[in-house]
Write a protein that holds these residues in place. Structure first.
Motif, PDB file in Angstrom:
ATOM      1  N   ILE A 424       0.839  -1.218   0.000  1.00 18.55           N
ATOM      2  CA  ILE A 424       0.000   0.000   0.000  1.00 18.55           C
ATOM      3  C   ILE A 424       0.865   1.256   0.000  1.00 18.55           C
ATOM      4  N   ILE A 425       1.979   1.176   0.765  1.00 15.92           N
ATOM      5  CA  ILE A 425       2.890   2.330   0.785  1.00 15.92           C
ATOM      6  C   ILE A 425       3.459   2.561  -0.620  1.00 15.92           C
ATOM      7  N   GLY A 426       3.838   1.452  -1.294  1.00 14.03           N
ATOM      8  CA  GLY A 426       4.354   1.569  -2.663  1.00 14.03           C
ATOM      9  C   GLY A 426       3.290   2.118  -3.599  1.00 14.03           C
ATOM     10  N   TYR A 427       2.037   1.646  -3.411  1.00 17.49           N
ATOM     11  CA  TYR A 427       0.910   2.122  -4.226  1.00 17.49           C
ATOM     12  C   TYR A 427       0.700   3.622  -4.005  1.00 17.49           C
ATOM     13  N   LYS A 450       5.209   9.412   5.036  1.00 17.32           N
ATOM     14  CA  LYS A 450       6.478   9.390   5.753  1.00 17.32           C
ATOM     15  C   LYS A 450       6.288   8.804   7.162  1.00 17.32           C
ATOM     16  N   GLU A 451       5.203   9.238   7.818  1.00 22.84           N
ATOM     17  CA  GLU A 451       4.891   8.726   9.160  1.00 22.84           C
ATOM     18  C   GLU A 451       4.558   7.228   9.112  1.00 22.84           C
ATOM     19  N   ALA A 452       3.858   6.815   8.039  1.00 22.20           N
ATOM     20  CA  ALA A 452       3.512   5.399   7.878  1.00 22.20           C
ATOM     21  C   ALA A 452       4.771   4.551   7.759  1.00 22.20           C
ATOM     22  N   LYS A 453       5.738   5.038   7.003  1.00 24.77           N
ATOM     23  CA  LYS A 453       6.996   4.307   6.853  1.00 24.77           C
ATOM     24  C   LYS A 453       7.749   4.213   8.186  1.00 24.77           C
ATOM     25  N   ARG A 454       7.653   5.295   8.975  1.00 22.29           N
ATOM     26  CA  ARG A 454       8.387   5.328  10.246  1.00 22.29           C
ATOM     27  C   ARG A 454       7.844   4.318  11.261  1.00 22.29           C
ATOM     28  N   LYS A 458       6.463  -1.039  14.099  1.00 22.05           N
ATOM     29  CA  LYS A 458       5.924  -1.017  15.463  1.00 22.05           C
ATOM     30  C   LYS A 458       4.408  -1.116  15.478  1.00 22.05           C
ATOM     31  N   ASP A 459       3.748  -0.417  14.538  1.00 27.20           N
ATOM     32  CA  ASP A 459       2.282  -0.395  14.519  1.00 27.20           C
ATOM     33  C   ASP A 459       1.802  -0.469  13.075  1.00 27.20           C
TER      34      ASP A 459
END
Length: 725
Positions: A424-427, A450-454, A458-459
């Motif tokens: 999804i991040i790549g999409y 950016k926050e999603a990748k970080r 962990k979550d």
């Protein structure tokens, strides 16, 4: 010294002849002469006296330990001139000799005393023997050991002479007295026996030995009849109690066994033992009734708990086995063992319920996560299969396996979630990049991504929401991202196929080529993308499941439910979901459930109950329906099996009455069957019984086969009269 030695030899000769008085007088003269001497001669004289005393002791059968060694030590002391040391050894040895005389003669007097008391108990006059004992005691107190010994022996001789005349009568009277006491201990009526016994004792006192013997024998007969009458009456009362208890359905086998042993003891005329066994029978009845009540209530309570647990879908084979053992023990009358088995089952049930409830809670949490993952179109086939296997393991009572499978399911779920988050991040990145090239302000979706990748490690759930949020922001900008959407969809299909081990290289190559041409030639890129989509559909279309059903069951019995396993195996190359099974034929099935997911090469086992409607061979047809996991396409499969029912076996071997060649054990009363005795052997299992026991029990306690031989039909033979002419 030569004179002293000569006198010492004279003393020894007197002892050999049994002339104790002469020996003592000579010894006293030696002692008087010794007292007047000193030094070596004194010690030599003492040595001779000690040797004389030791010789006297041997003559009376008294052993002085280490006497020879100590004599040698005294001689050595005399030789070396160590008179003081030799005197000390002599003192100790003389003390030891005196103690031995006192102990031996004391025992002799005690034995004579005991014999006197025994004789007096049965009314024998032993005054002369008593006088001799008094003289012996007085002589012992004065240290006149030979005299004491002689009088004690004389007392014994007098008593032996008296006993020679009346020993048998006295023994018989004593036997009658003991028998009366035994009869009184079982509360038999012995009044008449006591009257006869008193007459026997009176006759013995007046030396009417023949009459005394006859009366003693008569007394024993009267006592025996009283004991026999008492025991027979008690046994009869208890037999009635047992019959009454049997009518209530209570297991009275232990009480019956005791009564049987009591009757055997009665036949052996062991009345005390017979009565004791009969009383034990009564106690066993009362105890069995109480134990039966406690065991039955405990079993019933545990059964109710098991039924409640089964409603929750819990398999409790160990607990049910404990109940079966408890019921078997109760049926055999072993109520304490039945209660122990029930308590064992209760503990197992509690442990299983505690762990089960905890795992159920964990499974509910896992299922919620799986549901959420499916809603987000996350591929969770492996995690679902592990969760299904964990549930199956829990149902079969294998708590450890269930927990391990759940841990593996959670790990697989986390892995799938992370892979999906990366997709999804790549999409989202592709959409943001596409919008950015179109001049759109993408700072906000970029920040979210950016926050999603970080936080994705962990979550992952929050990271997924942020990535989807970033996609949504781009979609709200009304930027045409149809190429990206189509490319992502095709990439998703390719990724799923790769997880199933499918070769998707051709589709991947076309997808990569389409993405590379998207910037310079969008129209050609769309055409190539379409080809990639068609190629992945063609490839996935070749993925087909193949389900097979196997029924694992022991020989069935008509009209009886039997446990069985329905094993469903996917031998195809595609996973399926929503698997439904129907079994058709001349049987009934309980416990059928659908299978949520079944991967390729995997087998799911459904525990069920099967009951045959008929006997012999039964043809069974299985119908299985399922949906292919990645696209929901439905498939249908059929299978056929033949099941067999158990044939009823009838015992045809007759019981045999034979003579025991070796020691055997009766399966009913647990008593011994001695070689030479007649016994009955079960024709089916070979268990052995006393002949009376086989008639009493009727059926073999081991296998239930009849111990009563079937009567053979009588063959009536008629003479044929032939008339000639």
């Amino acid at each position: 010294m030569a004179k002293l030695a000569k006198k010492l030899l004279e003393a020894k000769e007197s002892l050999k002849k049994g002339d104790f008085e002469s020996a003592i007088k000579t010894a006293e003269l030696i002692m008087e002469e010794v007292k007047g001497k000193g030094g070596k001669e004194d010690l030599n004289a003492r040595l001779r006296m000690i040797e004389a005393k030791i010789f006297s002791a041997k003559t009376l059968g008294i052993t002085i330990e280490n006497a020879e060694q100590k004599i040698n030590e005294i001689k050595a002391a005399i030789k070396e001139g160590k008179t003081e040391e030799g005197s000390e050894i002599a003192d100790a040895l003389e003390n030891e000799i005196e103690s031995a005389f006192k102990e031996t003669i004391g025992k002799k007097i005690s034995i004579a005393d005991s014999l006197v008391h025994d004789a007096k108990d049965i009314g024998i006059n032993v005054e002369k023997a008593e006088e001799n004992i008094l003289v012996a005691k007085d002589a012992l107190a004065k240290g006149e050991y030979i005299e004491a010994y002689r009088y004690a022996e004389e007392a014994q001789r007098i008593i032996d002479e008296i006993k020679t005349v009346s020993k048998k009568v006295a023994e018989r009277i004593k036997e009658a007295q003991n028998r009366i006491r035994e009869a009184e201990s079982i509360r038999a009526d012995v009044r008449n026996a006591k009257i006869v016994l008193d007459r026997a004792i009176e006759a013995l006192k007046t030396n009417r030995t023949k009459e005394a013997m006859e009366l003693a024998d008569k007394c024993l007969e009267v006592v025996e009849k009283s004991e026999e009458s008492k025991v027979k009456r008690v046994i009869g009362d208890f037999v009635k109690m047992i019959e009454k208890s049997k009518k209530t359905g209570m297991d009275t086998s232990l009480a019956e066994n005791l009564i049987h042993q009591s009757e055997n003891a009665l036949e052996r005329k062991d009345y005390k033992r017979a009565l004791s066994l009969a009383m034990q029978s009564e106690a066993e009845l009362e105890k069995a009734e109480l134990q039966k009540d406690i065991a039955e209530k405990a079993i019933e309570t545990l059964k109710k708990k098991v039924e409640e647990a089964k409603k929750k879908g819990i398999s409790l084979e160990d607990v049910v086995a404990a109940i079966n053992r408890a019921e078997g023990a109760a049926d055999a009358g072993a109520y304490i063992k039945a209660f122990e088995y029930t308590m064992e089952g209760s503990e197992k049930l509690q442990d299983i319920m505690n762990v089960h409830d905890k795992i159920i809670q964990e499974m509910e949490e896992l299922n919620m996560k799986l549901k959420e993952a499916r809603e987000n179109q996350i591929e969770v086939l492996e995690a679902s299969e592990l969760a299904t296997r964990a549930k199956s393991a829990l149902s079969s009572g294998d708590i450890i396996a269930a927990r391990k499978l759940m841990e593996s399911a959670l790990k697989s779920l986390d892995k799938s979630l992370l892979e999906h988050v990366d997709d999804i991040i790549g999409y989202a990145e592709a959409k943001i990049k596409y919008a950015k090239k179109r001049g759109e302000n993408v700072s906000e979706p970029e920040a979210a991504l950016k926050e999603a990748k970080r936080i994705k490690d962990k979550d992952p759930s929050k990271a997924l929401r942020l990535a989807n949020g970033a996609r949504g922001m781009i979609d709200s900008m009304k930027v045409d991202t149809s190429f990206v959407d189509r490319a992502y969809g095709i990439n998703f299909e390719i990724s799923k196929a790769k997880k199933y081990g499918v070769d998707v290289a051709s589709a991947e190559k076309l997808l990569k080529e389409a993405i590379e041409k998207a910037e310079e030639n969008p129209e050609e890129a769309n055409e190539i993308l379409s080809k990639s989509g068609e190629e992945i559909k063609r490839i996935t279309g070749q993925l087909t499941p193949k389900l097979e059903l196997e029924i694992k069951a022991d020989a069935l019995e008509k009209g009886k439910w039997k446990g069985a396993i329905l094993a469903i195996t996917n031998k195809g190359n595609a996973p399926v979901k929503d698997v439904h099974v129907e079994v058709m034929g001349d049987i009934e099935v309980e416990g059928m459930k659908d299978i949520e997911e079944l991967g390729k090469g995997s087998t799911a086992e459904l525990p069920v109950k099967i009951m045959a409607r008929n006997e012999g061979e039964i043809k069974v047809e299985g119908l299985l329906t399922a949906k292919r996991t990645f696209d929901g396409k439905e498939f249908e499969f059929t299978s056929e099996e033949t099941l067999k029912t158990k044939e009823k076996v009838k015992a045809t071997v007759q019981p045999q009455e034979v003579t025991a060649e070796n020691p055997e054990k009766c399966a009913f009363c647990n008593g011994k069957i001695k070689p030479g005795m007649q016994m009955v052997v079960c024709g089916k299992c070979g268990a052995t019984y006393h002949v009376p026991c086989s008639r009493r029990v009727g059926k073999c306690k081991v296998c239930g086969t009849s111990l009563v031989p079937e009567e053979k039909p009588k063959v009536v033979r008629k003479k044929l009269a032939l008339k000639l002419g």
